[in-house]
Design a protein around this motif. Structure first.
Motif, mmCIF file in Angstrom:
data_model
loop_
_atom_site.group_PDB
_atom_site.id
_atom_site.type_symbol
_atom_site.label_atom_id
_atom_site.label_comp_id
_atom_site.label_asym_id
_atom_site.label_seq_id
_atom_site.Cartn_x
_atom_site.Cartn_y
_atom_site.Cartn_z
ATOM 1 N N UNK A 175 20.227 77.098 62.619
ATOM 2 C CA UNK A 175 21.187 76.259 64.116
ATOM 3 C C UNK A 175 20.292 75.044 63.651
ATOM 4 N N UNK A 176 19.163 74.765 64.411
ATOM 5 C CA UNK A 176 18.280 73.313 64.103
ATOM 6 C C UNK A 176 17.399 73.850 63.247
ATOM 7 N N UNK A 177 17.004 74.466 62.490
ATOM 8 C CA UNK A 177 15.941 74.605 61.456
ATOM 9 C C UNK A 177 14.570 75.126 62.296
ATOM 10 N N UNK A 178 14.388 74.434 63.873
ATOM 11 C CA UNK A 178 12.978 74.828 64.020
ATOM 12 C C UNK A 178 12.671 76.322 64.641
ATOM 13 N N UNK A 179 11.432 76.773 63.809
ATOM 14 C CA UNK A 179 10.649 77.263 64.414
ATOM 15 C C UNK A 179 10.620 77.531 65.777
ATOM 16 N N UNK A 180 10.771 79.178 66.178
ATOM 17 C CA UNK A 180 11.018 79.462 67.855
ATOM 18 C C UNK A 180 11.002 81.106 68.498
ATOM 19 N N UNK A 181 9.146 81.456 67.121
ATOM 20 C CA UNK A 181 9.059 82.596 67.784
ATOM 21 C C UNK A 181 8.648 83.394 66.452
ATOM 22 N N UNK A 182 8.155 85.162 66.997
ATOM 23 C CA UNK A 182 7.743 85.426 65.821
ATOM 24 C C UNK A 182 7.846 87.123 65.677
ATOM 25 N N UNK A 183 8.152 87.484 64.860
ATOM 26 C CA UNK A 183 7.939 88.681 65.401
ATOM 27 C C UNK A 183 7.304 89.744 63.884
ATOM 28 N N UNK A 184 7.407 91.335 63.790
ATOM 29 C CA UNK A 184 6.311 91.481 63.152
ATOM 30 C C UNK A 184 6.506 93.758 62.841
ATOM 31 N N UNK A 185 7.016 93.768 61.533
ATOM 32 C CA UNK A 185 6.586 94.618 61.229
ATOM 33 C C UNK A 185 4.846 95.054 61.196
ATOM 34 N N UNK A 186 5.422 96.390 61.287
ATOM 35 C CA UNK A 186 3.276 96.827 61.844
ATOM 36 C C UNK A 186 2.444 97.826 61.818
ATOM 37 N N UNK A 187 1.652 97.639 61.435
ATOM 38 C CA UNK A 187 0.827 99.614 61.897
ATOM 39 C C UNK A 187 1.558 99.628 60.807
ATOM 40 N N UNK A 188 2.127 99.766 59.494
ATOM 41 C CA UNK A 188 2.664 100.343 58.519
ATOM 42 C C UNK A 188 2.236 101.565 57.769
ATOM 43 N N UNK A 189 2.873 102.398 57.682
ATOM 44 C CA UNK A 189 2.535 103.181 57.087
ATOM 45 C C UNK A 189 3.069 104.183 56.559
ATOM 46 N N UNK A 190 2.753 104.093 54.805
ATOM 47 C CA UNK A 190 3.276 104.906 53.491
ATOM 48 C C UNK A 190 3.169 105.737 53.765
ATOM 49 N N UNK A 191 2.552 106.677 54.260
ATOM 50 C CA UNK A 191 2.381 107.849 53.933
ATOM 51 C C UNK A 191 3.014 108.979 54.745
ATOM 52 N N UNK A 192 3.273 108.179 55.982
ATOM 53 C CA UNK A 192 4.139 108.598 57.069
ATOM 54 C C UNK A 192 5.543 108.448 56.939
ATOM 55 N N UNK A 193 6.153 107.265 56.180
ATOM 56 C CA UNK A 193 6.849 106.225 55.856
ATOM 57 C C UNK A 193 8.037 106.001 57.672
ATOM 58 N N UNK A 194 6.277 105.570 58.046
ATOM 59 C CA UNK A 194 6.638 104.800 59.574
ATOM 60 C C UNK A 194 5.785 103.382 59.903
ATOM 61 N N UNK A 195 6.627 102.717 60.980
ATOM 62 C CA UNK A 195 6.024 101.501 60.563
ATOM 63 C C UNK A 195 6.509 101.349 62.228
ATOM 64 N N UNK A 196 5.855 99.923 62.915
ATOM 65 C CA UNK A 196 6.297 99.509 64.060
ATOM 66 C C UNK A 196 6.990 98.537 64.110
ATOM 67 N N UNK A 197 8.190 97.880 64.820
ATOM 68 C CA UNK A 197 8.353 96.403 64.460
ATOM 69 C C UNK A 197 7.602 96.533 66.310
ATOM 70 N N UNK A 198 7.048 94.836 66.455
ATOM 71 C CA UNK A 198 7.500 94.039 67.237
ATOM 72 C C UNK A 198 6.492 92.617 67.552
ATOM 73 N N UNK A 199 5.634 92.946 68.084
ATOM 74 C CA UNK A 199 4.224 91.437 68.488
ATOM 75 C C UNK A 199 5.649 90.271 68.095
#
Length: 196
Positions: free
Chosen positions: A73-97
């Motif tokens: 709506x205003x083009x401003x960076x307002x924060x952050x989020x991540x996909x992390x603890x990415x474990x392809x061997x287990x087909x899982x990850x976390x969403x956070x930070x």
């Protein structure tokens, strides 16, 4: 492996961390120091550079994709989020930070961001996405439940926060069979409750 790519919808554009958005991310996170107390690491003020360097290192090792969240709506960076603890061997990850400035909380930014990140994860083969939060953070727990994530229990003395407190962690997850209904719920919230 999850590809690193810009993700966007009508509400937000998620831009993988790079030198071009570093200063804008710094400005977005330099707010509300008390909100960082339950985090494992802090990223406001003097803590930012070490936090940024760790995020970039994790991206290089392909265990994390950290995103700057740009509000359309205003083009401003307002924060952050991540996909992390990415474990392809287990087909899982976390969403956070995840952290947003005050003016980006409680509106379309978080559900729009979560929709994109979850779609990216499940669309590229993940079968489980975990979302965890401090047991003391009832606001975060409420937001996670509102997403449609399933509560799986409390991990006692699970992590030490950057302030030294041993925190209990509340564990939630969304699995691939949950995703269609979670996606429908997020899309409905965005279509009915917010204007782009």
């Amino acid at each position: 492996m999850l590809p690193v790519a810009v993700l966007e919808n009508a509400f937000v554009q998620l831009e993988p961390f790079d030198e071009g958005n570093k200063d804008a991310v710094r400005a977005a996170l330099d707010h509300d120091p008390e909100a960082w107390d339950g985090m494992v690491t802090a990223a406001y003020g003097p803590h930012f550079d070490a936090w940024w360097d760790a995020a970039i290192a994790a991206m290089r090792s392909q265990s994390r994709i950290a995103y700057a969240v740009r509000r359309k709506s205003d083009g401003v960076i307002v924060g952050t989020s991540s996909l992390y603890e990415i474990k392809p061997e287990h087909l899982r990850c976390e969403l956070g930070s995840t952290f947003y400035r005050h003016d980006a909380r409680g509106g379309a930014v978080n559900p729009a961001t979560k929709l994109l990140l979850l779609d990216h994860a499940f669309g590229h083969g993940m079968v489980r996405v975990e979302i965890i939060t401090d047991a003391l953070n009832v606001v975060s727990q409420s937001a996670i439940r509102k997403l449609g994530a399933v509560y799986e229990g409390r991990l006692r003395k699970h992590k030490r926060t950057w302030t030294g407190r041993m925190r209990d962690t509340e564990m939630f997850a969304i699995i691939d069979s949950d995703w269609p209904s979670v996606r429908a719920g997020l899309e409905s919230r965005l279509q009915s409750g917010f204007k782009s």
